[in-house]
Design a protein around this motif. Structure first.
Motif, PDB file in Angstrom:
ATOM      1  N   LEU A 197      30.116 -18.062  30.898  1.00  0.00           N
ATOM      2  CA  LEU A 197      29.965 -19.482  30.599  1.00  0.00           C
ATOM      3  C   LEU A 197      29.149 -19.686  29.331  1.00  0.00           C
ATOM      4  CD1 LEU A 197      30.554 -22.293  31.628  1.00  0.00           C
ATOM      5  CD2 LEU A 197      28.417 -22.230  32.893  1.00  0.00           C
ATOM      6  N   PHE A 236      28.979 -17.712  26.833  1.00  0.00           N
ATOM      7  CA  PHE A 236      29.876 -17.426  25.714  1.00  0.00           C
ATOM      8  C   PHE A 236      30.753 -18.631  25.408  1.00  0.00           C
ATOM      9  CE2 PHE A 236      28.232 -13.507  25.670  1.00  0.00           C
ATOM     10  CZ  PHE A 236      29.029 -12.375  25.642  1.00  0.00           C
ATOM     11  N   VAL A 237      31.315 -19.214  26.475  1.00  0.00           N
ATOM     12  CA  VAL A 237      32.246 -20.312  26.264  1.00  0.00           C
ATOM     13  C   VAL A 237      31.549 -21.498  25.602  1.00  0.00           C
ATOM     14  CG1 VAL A 237      33.628 -22.041  27.464  1.00  0.00           C
ATOM     15  CG2 VAL A 237      33.837 -19.654  28.095  1.00  0.00           C
ATOM     16  N   ARG A 252      28.811 -21.498  23.862  1.00  0.00           N
ATOM     17  CA  ARG A 252      28.406 -21.170  22.494  1.00  0.00           C
ATOM     18  C   ARG A 252      29.585 -21.177  21.541  1.00  0.00           C
ATOM     19  NH1 ARG A 252      24.793 -15.989  20.840  1.00  0.00           N
ATOM     20  NH2 ARG A 252      25.730 -15.674  18.814  1.00  0.00           N
ATOM     21  N   SER A 253      30.724 -20.667  22.005  1.00  0.00           N
ATOM     22  CA  SER A 253      31.860 -20.660  21.086  1.00  0.00           C
ATOM     23  C   SER A 253      32.397 -22.067  20.868  1.00  0.00           C
ATOM     24  CB  SER A 253      32.972 -19.736  21.559  1.00  0.00           C
ATOM     25  OG  SER A 253      33.051 -19.710  22.937  1.00  0.00           O
ATOM     26  N   GLN A 302      30.281 -23.414  18.254  1.00  0.00           N
ATOM     27  CA  GLN A 302      30.628 -22.835  16.960  1.00  0.00           C
ATOM     28  C   GLN A 302      31.954 -23.387  16.451  1.00  0.00           C
ATOM     29  OE1 GLN A 302      29.688 -18.631  16.704  1.00  0.00           O
ATOM     30  NE2 GLN A 302      31.308 -18.365  15.185  1.00  0.00           N
ATOM     31  N   TRP A 303      32.866 -23.663  17.350  1.00  0.00           N
ATOM     32  CA  TRP A 303      34.162 -24.208  16.974  1.00  0.00           C
ATOM     33  C   TRP A 303      34.007 -25.539  16.273  1.00  0.00           C
ATOM     34  CZ3 TRP A 303      39.213 -22.436  17.705  1.00  0.00           C
ATOM     35  CH2 TRP A 303      40.228 -23.375  17.495  1.00  0.00           C
ATOM     36  N   GLY A 348      30.616 -25.033  13.516  1.00  0.00           N
ATOM     37  CA  GLY A 348      30.487 -23.899  12.616  1.00  0.00           C
ATOM     38  C   GLY A 348      29.152 -23.190  12.748  1.00  0.00           C
ATOM     39  N   THR A 349      29.005 -22.175  11.924  1.00  0.00           N
ATOM     40  CA  THR A 349      27.795 -21.364  12.034  1.00  0.00           C
ATOM     41  C   THR A 349      26.707 -21.792  11.061  1.00  0.00           C
ATOM     42  OG1 THR A 349      28.770 -19.816  10.501  1.00  0.00           O
ATOM     43  CG2 THR A 349      28.960 -19.284  12.830  1.00  0.00           C
ATOM     44  N   PHE A 364      20.621 -18.702  22.966  1.00  0.00           N
ATOM     45  CA  PHE A 364      20.206 -17.392  23.440  1.00  0.00           C
ATOM     46  C   PHE A 364      18.794 -17.054  23.021  1.00  0.00           C
ATOM     47  CE2 PHE A 364      20.976 -13.643  25.638  1.00  0.00           C
ATOM     48  CZ  PHE A 364      20.288 -12.645  24.987  1.00  0.00           C
TER      49      PHE A 364
END
Lengths: 331, 300, 262
Positions: free
Chosen positions: B114, B116-117, B119-120, B123-124, B127-128, B230
């Motif tokens: 979760l 990961f999801v 966080r991505s 990021q989607w 962006g970073t 994190f």
């Protein structure tokens, strides 16, 4: 002007160079996850510190070669011993903790190692890492000996294959290690020693009541895992030709768990397959030219791992090759 | 030990470090209170909690920077949306898994997935690149010879105010008592006739809201980046464990103390070591006294 | 501590064991003896501290004070596995059959003196390891036969019924060749027929191998009919010790059962 929103580049699919890279990384993860399998799948200790073992192994090796002037071939076993000793040191006080505390302690310890590497600039090169200067001819690199061995292997292979893939020697080294580890671990599992480990996984108190010194066995399991972690660390260092704290972030451990779950708990072969699958999945998406940016693709890959973890844990916690009856996840 | 520090570095430095530590500690404490209740009641080691903080921060960004509204609105929006996020996952993931009798390893790994999801997703959409909230970063206030940035001051004041409110609610309100009862023993509370489902839902709302706030404050203090979650997760875990799992007052205190101790370490070692120091402290604490400073030994 | 029992030839000699939890003394100075080759029942109302006593004398919990001598050797303070190694093996109230392992593995695990359990020996003495493993497997199958579980040898222990698991736990404990077997409520949750079978096994083992048993039990018929001696605990202390009939009529015992919650 393709009617499809996606475009596959077929040529790229057959690019052996690319896939060698994928197989190298998959192999590295297989090695590290085999150790994790021994810990989690067979001994029941939830070790979140594999990235830390990789770091200790990789850095020890490089520091021994670069600072202490040790020969590469001597540095390898020395670094393995250091990593195993480190594992035992961590394990002694923490293995008696309950499972979730142990998980967090190992995660925190791995982070301490990484942060120490990041900050102890004198010893580890800090955030620059330890790397090889290719231009400076006089500068020694920690992988010089490996490089010459690799070159001679390639020279030999040239007799049969005109333009051999430069990563071939590393590939051979890594996957031989994986094979040996799988065979070794598989054998050991069927022995009385392995039986005690499984008993500990099931119910540590029952094992103690039957006269088994469970702490000793857990330490041995952790030490072996540290050994495999160190090996994985070496291979990573050789592959990247640098040692850098960023390569040992907790996400490496999390990916290793992904491999573990994908391949299945309590299955060593599954680890190898899981590693190949996961990395093929992650890297293979490079070929799908989606109309999105590089950043988004990276995010997507991250998301895929996350979804895989969630879905597997929810619907097939034993993974692809795990045995449902051997699962002791609920406690 | 305090006296030794004072003797070594002088009262001013120690006081300044304490102030900085309080700022950092407030964020840890806010994150830890929610996490400890979830951990205590549901036995869930929620690795996604850090990303809840990140989510809150980015929600505030949406309101504050993208839509141009004042930060206050951003804070409320962040708290509300993060609370709902917690609720969503409880209904969709955690409750069904509990019904299946999922074990601790399964839940941990799901929470990692979760994380990961979330966080991505962040990021989607964002962006970073590093982003900042629309806050005042230059102005500072001086009192008693100590300097504190305008933003830091707001963070501390707001954070501590909320923490006090939280402490009061947990201590005196019916909901608070129920949450603590469930944390002590879910089975006992059930047999006592408490509507545990409802309390669990409220706990998630509570935890989510606090996480969202902590995220915004952290974003205001530093900046926004996807790894934010994190980075804060481990210190928050440290506070939860040091305070005794399931003990919200312990988590609160431990969070503040941890922040202060980490900042104090900069008086003794070089500043870049301070995060490492925090983790070392956690490891040592766990090994010496796993039930935390305020906790009681308990089986999971 | 003068008691009615003659502790001269005691296999197990417990004296003044104390175990505190916070402010509560779960075991408050328990003293008793168990003679070799006897079957002794440990009874007492709920909360008397029987399981805690078991835990304290086998090393599963650290006793605060006292002495526990097994065949003359002090074992208090030793870790649980060491106590088991010295011949005092216990079972648990809730069966701990290792569910995700086959029945025969459960059994083989318990056998003593297995060189294969030491990692070094796997590398250095593989033949000895294999040889002993074969022996152990034969012994395990034999013992399973005695308990009527032989057909289930290859099945995962988790698939066994409750009663079968109890038998397995007993059989497994016996594989360890203990001097003294501590059974924590062996009859709990199994049907009377199976229970009788278990008791018959105990009697036979005592007769044929001179094994000693100390078991916790609530069923008075079982206690009266099958034990040589009875030890009664209440509020963490041993309040009576002797032959079943004597103990039953002891006013202190009657008091403990009627006075407290039974």
């Amino acid at each position: 002007m393709s009617p499809l929103p996606l475009a596959f580049t077929l040529e790229a699919f057959t690019n052996f160079g690319f896939w060698s890279g994928v197989l190298v990384v998959a192999g590295i993860y297989a090695v590290v996850s085999l150790g994790l399998q021994l810990n989690v799948g067979y001994t029941g200790i939830v070790n979140f510190g594999q990235a830390g073992f990789m770091a200790v192994g990789g850095y020890s090796m490089a520091i021994l070669v670069l600072e202490a002037g040790l020969s590469f071939w001597l540095a390898l076993p020395a670094a393995v011993s250091i990593t195993m000793a480190f594992g035992v040191l961590i394990g002694l006080p923490s293995l008696r903790l309950r499972a979730d505390y142990f998980a967090i302690v190992t995660l925190a310890t791995a982070e301490v190692v990484r942060l120490a590497a990041q900050n102890a600039r004198g010893l580890t090169g800090g955030n620059k890492g330890l790397y090889c200067e290719f231009e400076a001819a006089s500068q020694t690199c920690f992988d010089d000996s490996w490089r010459s061995l690799s070159d001679s292997i390639l020279g030999f292979v040239e007799n049969f294959w005109a333009d051999p893939e430069p990563l071939l020697p590393l590939l051979i080294a890594i996957w031989t290690t994986v094979l040996v580890a799988i065979l070794g671990l598989g054998y050991v599992q069927g022995t009385p020693w392995g039986r005690v480990l499984r008993a500990i996984r099931e119910d540590e108190d029952a094992a103690r009541a039957l006269g088994k010194n469970t702490l000793l066995y857990k330490l041995q399991s952790l030490a072996i895992s540290a050994l495999l972690g160190a090996l994985a660390g070496f291979f990573l260092a050789l592959f990247l030709a640098t040692i850098h704290p960023d390569d040992y972030e907790p996400i490496v451990t999390f990916f290793a768990f992904g491999v573990l779950i994908l391949g299945g708990l309590a299955s060593y072969r599954g680890v190898a397959i899981g590693a190949i699958l996961l990395w093929t999945l992650l890297e293979g998406t490079r070929f799908v030219e989606l109309p999105i940016s590089e950043e988004k693709t990276a995010a997507l890959r991250f998301a895929i791992v996350g979804v895989v973890l969630i879905v597997l844990m929810a619907f097939r916690p034993q993974g692809m090759f795990g045995k449902r009856q051997e699962m002791v996840l609920g406690d | 030990m305090v006296l030794a520090l004072v003797a070594a570095r002088g009262l001013h430095d120690v006081a300044q470090a304490t102030l900085n530590g309080l700022t950092l500690g407030t964020i840890y404490a806010l994150g830890a209170v929610g996490l400890t209740l979830v951990y205590g009641i549901l036995r869930l080691v929620n690795f996604a909690h850090g990303d809840f903080l990140a989510f809150g921060a980015y929600m505030a960004y949406l309101v504050n920077v993208t839509w141009g509204l004042p930060l206050v609105a951003g804070i409320f929006f962040a708290m509300a949306t993060t609370a709902l996020l917690g609720l969503l996952f409880e209904r969709v993931m955690w409750r069904p898994m509990r019904a299946k009798g999922a074990g601790f390893l399964q839940l941990i790994l799901m929470s990692i997935g979760l994380a990961f999801v979330i966080r991505s997703a962040i990021q989607w959409f964002w962006g970073t690149e590093i982003r900042v909230l629309d806050v005042d970063v230059t102005d500072s206030v001086t009192f008693l010879g100590l300097r504190i940035g305008q933003t830091e001051l707001t963070v501390v004041v707001l954070g501590i105010a909320v923490l006090v409110a939280v402490a009061l609610v947990v201590r005196f309100s019916l909901l608070g008592k129920r949450m603590r009862a469930l944390s002590d023993s879910l089975e006992l509370a059930e047999t006592a006739g408490v509507d545990t489902r409802r309390v669990i839902l409220y706990t998630w709302l509570f935890a989510g809201a606090l996480a969202g706030l902590a995220g915004v404050l952290s974003g205001a203090l530093t900046n926004l980046r996807p790894e934010l979650g994190f980075e804060l997760l481990l210190p928050i875990f440290a506070a939860v464990i040091l305070g005794g799992i399931g003990n919200p007052f312990g988590a609160l205190t431990a969070g503040l103390v941890l922040g202060i101790v980490i900042e104090w370490s900069t008086l003794v070692v070089e500043p870049r070591w301070k995060v490492t120091f925090g983790f070392v402290a956690l490891v040592i604490a766990l090994v010496i006294r796993p039930e935390g400073i305020f906790g009681r030994a308990r089986a999971i | 501590m003068a008691t009615e029992a003659d502790r001269g030839g005691a296999l197990l000699d417990v004296e003044g064991v104390v175990k505190r939890f916070g402010g509560i003394r779960a075991v408050d100075g328990a003293s008793f003896g168990v003679a070799a080759g006897s079957i002794v029942a440990l009874i007492g109302p709920n909360g008397a501290g029987k399981t805690t006593l078991f835990n304290a004398i086998t090393g599963f919990q650290r006793a605060d004070r006292g002495s526990v001598r097994l065949a003359g050797e002090e074992v208090l303070g030793l870790p649980a596995y060491a106590v088991a190694r010295r011949g005092m093996v216990r079972t648990f109230q809730i069966t701990r059959a290792l569910a995700a392992m086959p029945v025969v593995d459960n059994m083989m695990l318990a056998a003593p003196a297995q060189p294969g359990e030491r990692f070094r020996n796997l590398l250095l003495h593989p033949r000895a390891v294999r040889g002993r493993e074969r022996e152990v497997r034969e012994e395990a199958i034999e013992l399973l036969e005695v308990f009527g579980l032989r057909d289930l040898a290859g099945d995962y222990a988790g698939t066994l019924s409750g009663g079968q698991r109890k038998l397995l736990e007993l059989a497994r404990a016996l594989m360890a060749q203990p001097k003294l077997l501590l059974l924590d409520e062996p009859m709990a949750g199994i049907n009377p027929t199976l229970g009788r079978r278990l008791l018959d096994h105990m009697q036979r083992l005592r007769r044929e191998r001179g094994m000693t048993f100390l078991f916790v039990e609530h069923d008075m018929d079982v206690v009266m009919g099958h034990s040589d001696r009875v030890i009664v605990m209440a509020a963490g202390r041993v309040i009576a010790e002797g032959e079943p009939r004597q103990v039953r009529e002891d006013p202190a015992v009657v008091d403990a059962y009627l006075g407290g919650a039974a």
